[in-house]
Design a protein around this motif. Structure first.
Motif, PDB file in Angstrom:
ATOM      1  N   UNK A   3      16.177  -8.145  22.498  1.00  0.00           N
ATOM      2  CA  UNK A   3      15.908  -7.164  23.557  1.00  0.00           C
ATOM      3  C   UNK A   3      15.620  -5.773  22.977  1.00  0.00           C
ATOM      4  N   UNK A   4      14.681  -5.739  22.050  1.00  0.00           N
ATOM      5  CA  UNK A   4      14.359  -4.475  21.404  1.00  0.00           C
ATOM      6  C   UNK A   4      12.871  -4.401  21.138  1.00  0.00           C
ATOM      7  N   UNK A   5      12.264  -3.321  21.598  1.00  0.00           N
ATOM      8  CA  UNK A   5      10.850  -3.073  21.335  1.00  0.00           C
ATOM      9  C   UNK A   5      10.746  -1.992  20.272  1.00  0.00           C
ATOM     10  N   UNK A   6      10.100  -2.314  19.166  1.00  0.00           N
ATOM     11  CA  UNK A   6       9.853  -1.328  18.119  1.00  0.00           C
ATOM     12  C   UNK A   6       8.526  -0.629  18.416  1.00  0.00           C
ATOM     13  N   UNK A   7       8.540   0.682  18.355  1.00  0.00           N
ATOM     14  CA  UNK A   7       7.369   1.496  18.715  1.00  0.00           C
ATOM     15  C   UNK A   7       6.867   2.216  17.482  1.00  0.00           C
ATOM     16  N   UNK A   8       5.550   2.214  17.292  1.00  0.00           N
ATOM     17  CA  UNK A   8       4.964   2.919  16.167  1.00  0.00           C
ATOM     18  C   UNK A   8       3.494   3.167  16.368  1.00  0.00           C
ATOM     19  N   UNK A   9       2.836   3.544  15.296  1.00  0.00           N
ATOM     20  CA  UNK A   9       1.399   3.833  15.328  1.00  0.00           C
ATOM     21  C   UNK A   9       0.675   2.954  14.316  1.00  0.00           C
ATOM     22  N   UNK A  10      -0.651   2.945  14.439  1.00  0.00           N
ATOM     23  CA  UNK A  10      -1.485   2.135  13.556  1.00  0.00           C
ATOM     24  C   UNK A  10      -2.082   2.958  12.426  1.00  0.00           C
ATOM     25  N   UNK A  11      -1.757   4.239  12.381  1.00  0.00           N
ATOM     26  CA  UNK A  11      -2.038   5.102  11.240  1.00  0.00           C
ATOM     27  C   UNK A  11      -1.063   6.258  11.310  1.00  0.00           C
ATOM     28  N   UNK A  12      -0.938   6.985  10.223  1.00  0.00           N
ATOM     29  CA  UNK A  12       0.009   8.113  10.229  1.00  0.00           C
ATOM     30  C   UNK A  12      -0.570   9.347   9.529  1.00  0.00           C
ATOM     31  N   UNK A  13      -1.454   9.156   8.554  1.00  0.00           N
ATOM     32  CA  UNK A  13      -2.017  10.285   7.805  1.00  0.00           C
ATOM     33  C   UNK A  13      -3.138  10.905   8.624  1.00  0.00           C
ATOM     34  N   UNK A  45      -3.006  -1.192   8.679  1.00  0.00           N
ATOM     35  CA  UNK A  45      -4.378  -1.629   8.918  1.00  0.00           C
ATOM     36  C   UNK A  45      -5.263  -1.584   7.676  1.00  0.00           C
ATOM     37  N   UNK A  46      -4.774  -0.934   6.607  1.00  0.00           N
ATOM     38  CA  UNK A  46      -5.583  -0.828   5.396  1.00  0.00           C
ATOM     39  C   UNK A  46      -5.939  -2.176   4.808  1.00  0.00           C
ATOM     40  N   UNK A  47      -5.089  -3.169   5.032  1.00  0.00           N
ATOM     41  CA  UNK A  47      -5.337  -4.517   4.506  1.00  0.00           C
ATOM     42  C   UNK A  47      -6.511  -5.201   5.195  1.00  0.00           C
ATOM     43  N   UNK A  48      -6.950  -4.666   6.327  1.00  0.00           N
ATOM     44  CA  UNK A  48      -8.139  -5.208   6.996  1.00  0.00           C
ATOM     45  C   UNK A  48      -9.396  -4.901   6.184  1.00  0.00           C
ATOM     46  N   UNK A  49      -9.403  -3.756   5.540  1.00  0.00           N
ATOM     47  CA  UNK A  49     -10.594  -3.295   4.825  1.00  0.00           C
ATOM     48  C   UNK A  49     -10.601  -3.690   3.354  1.00  0.00           C
ATOM     49  N   UNK A  50      -9.406  -3.853   2.783  1.00  0.00           N
ATOM     50  CA  UNK A  50      -9.309  -4.229   1.375  1.00  0.00           C
ATOM     51  C   UNK A  50      -8.159  -5.209   1.211  1.00  0.00           C
ATOM     52  N   UNK A  51      -8.449  -6.340   0.597  1.00  0.00           N
ATOM     53  CA  UNK A  51      -7.432  -7.379   0.430  1.00  0.00           C
ATOM     54  C   UNK A  51      -6.240  -6.793  -0.331  1.00  0.00           C
ATOM     55  N   UNK A  52      -5.034  -6.921   0.209  1.00  0.00           N
ATOM     56  CA  UNK A  52      -3.875  -6.276  -0.412  1.00  0.00           C
ATOM     57  C   UNK A  52      -3.408  -6.996  -1.674  1.00  0.00           C
ATOM     58  N   UNK A  53      -2.675  -6.272  -2.488  1.00  0.00           N
ATOM     59  CA  UNK A  53      -2.044  -6.847  -3.668  1.00  0.00           C
ATOM     60  C   UNK A  53      -0.532  -6.720  -3.532  1.00  0.00           C
TER      61      UNK A  53
END
Length: 237
Positions: A3-13, A45-53
């Motif tokens: 019963x907990x919703x975590x709230x955030x953003x899809x970018x921060x910088x 979302x950065x992993x959408x544009x460049x495959x993460x390591x």
């Protein structure tokens, strides 16, 4: 998570947030540390544009405090180029990178398909067959043909979450029947820019307040995203 919703953003910088959220003179390198003092989740979302390591995600793991959760967006190579066709190895590598590096701070794995990706039973089958169901998989569609009972029934059967999305010209359904709530608010009518009214945020809050999951603001091309996220956080207290 109960019963907990975590709230955030899809970018921060975000330079638009200086003087509104961040101090006027704050450098970009200090923004994430400031961000996580207010929010306990971030949609990467950065992993959408460049495959993460593993190294990149380990760095994020080490930067974030305890009990911080990352949701991670799959590379476009998987969802937009290959569209889940002949990419078992890519998917396996992506899941492995997420699991090994983010560990207990890994929340959901988000797969977002393009608007041109319309529903067919074959495509639905391909998606389900390719996912590793031990992860918290979330699928975001951007074509209305996917809003149908066949999709929802199969997702429920396999423990897959259908993303609730606020996006121009798509149904604004808030889905509460899937394993987790997962909401992406992109801004409408002006994509990535439009703000949500207090009334709209309250309607969302009332729909999800007794549930568990994630809510991310992606209307971050202006100051709207952070102001909405802060207001929503207050509403959910």
């Amino acid at each position: 998570m109960k019963n907990k919703i975590l709230i955030g953003c899809s970018s921060y910088n975000n330079r638009y947030w200086k003087g509104i959220f961040y101090p006027d003179n704050m450098a970009g390198k200090d923004m994430f540390q400031f961000y996580y003092q207010y929010f306990n989740t971030y949609e990467f979302n950065g992993s959408f544009y460049k495959f993460p390591t593993i190294r990149i995600f380990e760095n994020w793991y080490n930067k974030a405090p305890e009990n911080f959760i990352f949701s991670v967006k799959a590379p476009k190579e998987i969802t937009h180029i290959k569209k889940f066709m002949d990419c078992k190895n890519l998917l396996s590598e992506f899941y492995q990178v997420c699991e090994l590096s983010l560990k207990e701070k890994l929340g959901c794995v988000l797969f977002q398909f393009p608007p041109s990706y319309t529903f067919t039973p074959e495509r639905l089958h391909t998606i389900v067959q390719n996912l590793d169901l031990k992860f918290k998989n979330v699928i975001e569609f951007r074509h209305e043909s996917w809003w149908n009972e066949e999709v929802w029934e199969i997702f429920l059967k396999n423990g897959i979450t259908f993303c609730s999305v606020s996006y121009p010209n798509l149904p604004q359904t808030i889905f509460t029947q899937f394993p987790l709530i997962y909401i992406r608010l992109h801004g409408t009518p002006k994509l990535f820019y439009s703000s949500y009214s207090s009334k709209e945020l309250l309607q969302i809050k009332n729909a999800i307040c007794l549930k568990s999951g994630f809510l991310y603001f992606n209307n971050t091309a202006s100051e709207a995203g952070i102001l909405n996220a802060l207001e929503m956080k207050k509403l959910m207290i």
